[in-house]
Scaffold this motif. Structure first.
Motif, short mmCIF file in Angstrom:
data_model
loop_
_atom_site.label_atom_id
_atom_site.label_comp_id
_atom_site.label_asym_id
_atom_site.label_seq_id
_atom_site.Cartn_x
_atom_site.Cartn_y
_atom_site.Cartn_z
N TRP A 14 0.82 -1.21 0.00
CA TRP A 14 0.00 0.00 0.00
C TRP A 14 0.85 1.26 0.00
CZ3 TRP A 14 0.81 3.38 3.92
CH2 TRP A 14 1.30 2.89 5.13
N TYR A 17 1.73 1.99 -3.58
CA TYR A 17 0.57 2.57 -4.26
C TYR A 17 0.35 4.02 -3.83
CZ TYR A 17 -0.80 -2.05 -5.95
OH TYR A 17 -0.83 -3.26 -6.59
N LEU A 18 0.59 4.32 -2.56
CA LEU A 18 0.42 5.69 -2.07
C LEU A 18 1.43 6.62 -2.73
CD1 LEU A 18 -1.04 7.56 -0.06
CD2 LEU A 18 0.71 6.97 1.63
N ALA A 79 2.90 -4.26 -7.55
CA ALA A 79 2.53 -2.86 -7.34
C ALA A 79 3.15 -1.95 -8.41
CB ALA A 79 2.96 -2.41 -5.95
#
Length: 207
Positions: A14, A17-18, A79
């Protein structure tokens, strides 16, 4: 190197992705604040396309890095692949919606400029790869999933060709990108040590 790989594995998906989301948001802010020059739409379009290609080249580099440098970035590959696709998709949407705007002119540009066709083919190849970048697809497709995702090589190669074709004068940078892409693909095709060795002819045993 083992310590570095342990640190890499601790970085959650995550967070990647951020970070990936932050870049186009910053570009949009820079466009509205006037930091992208006199033609912010073109600047966003080019920046997203180039950065998307860079991220996809990084995806190609993951396996050679693991094999030759013992740096294991496999936990980042999914990712990075999705982020690279998202940038390329945004690159296309900025061109179509903000740059050209008129639907009939979009089609005219596609017919007139072959590099757009090459870029669209690359995007269409990436689309099913992005849609199947999840655990459910891996389980559902089984061995076919790995075969499908080998299309990444062709998509990134076409992206490099698209970059060369769209420049209006000779620039060395697009050729460097293409050379790196071809080199990374070639490295992946090198046989592993000890797997393919020529067999020595057996000597007849003495009677």
């Amino acid at each position: 190197m083992d310590r570095l790989n342990r640190y890499i594995r601790k970085i959650p998906g995550w967070l990647l992705y951020l970070i990936g989301t932050a870049y186009p948001v910053w570009l949009l802010y820079a466009a509205f604040s006037g930091d992208l020059g006199v033609d912010p739409v073109k600047a966003m379009e080019h920046a997203l396309g180039k950065t998307g290609l860079q991220v996809l080249v990084a995806v190609l580099a993951i396996s050679p890095l693991r094999r030759f440098a013992k740096i294991n970035l496999l936990s980042w590959r999914r990712a990075l692949g999705v982020i690279g696709f998202a940038y390329i998709l945004l690159h296309f949407l900025v061109w179509m919606v903000l740059d050209v705007q008129i639907l009939s002119q979009v089609w005219a540009d596609i017919v007139k400029r072959p590099y757009i066709i090459v870029g669209m083919v690359s995007l269409m190849i990436l689309l099913p790869l992005a849609l199947t970048s999840n655990n459910w697809s891996v389980r559902k497709l089984g061995a076919r999933w790995r075969l499908l995702h080998k299309a990444t090589y062709g998509a990134v190669l076409l992206g490099g060709v698209h970059y060369i074709m769209q420049v209006k004068s000779f620039q060395y940078e697009p050729y460097v990108y293409l050379a790196v892409i071809v080199g990374l693909i070639a490295l992946r095709r090198l046989p592993k040590k000890g797997i393919k060795q020529a067999r020595k002819p057996s000597r007849p045993r003495p009677a």
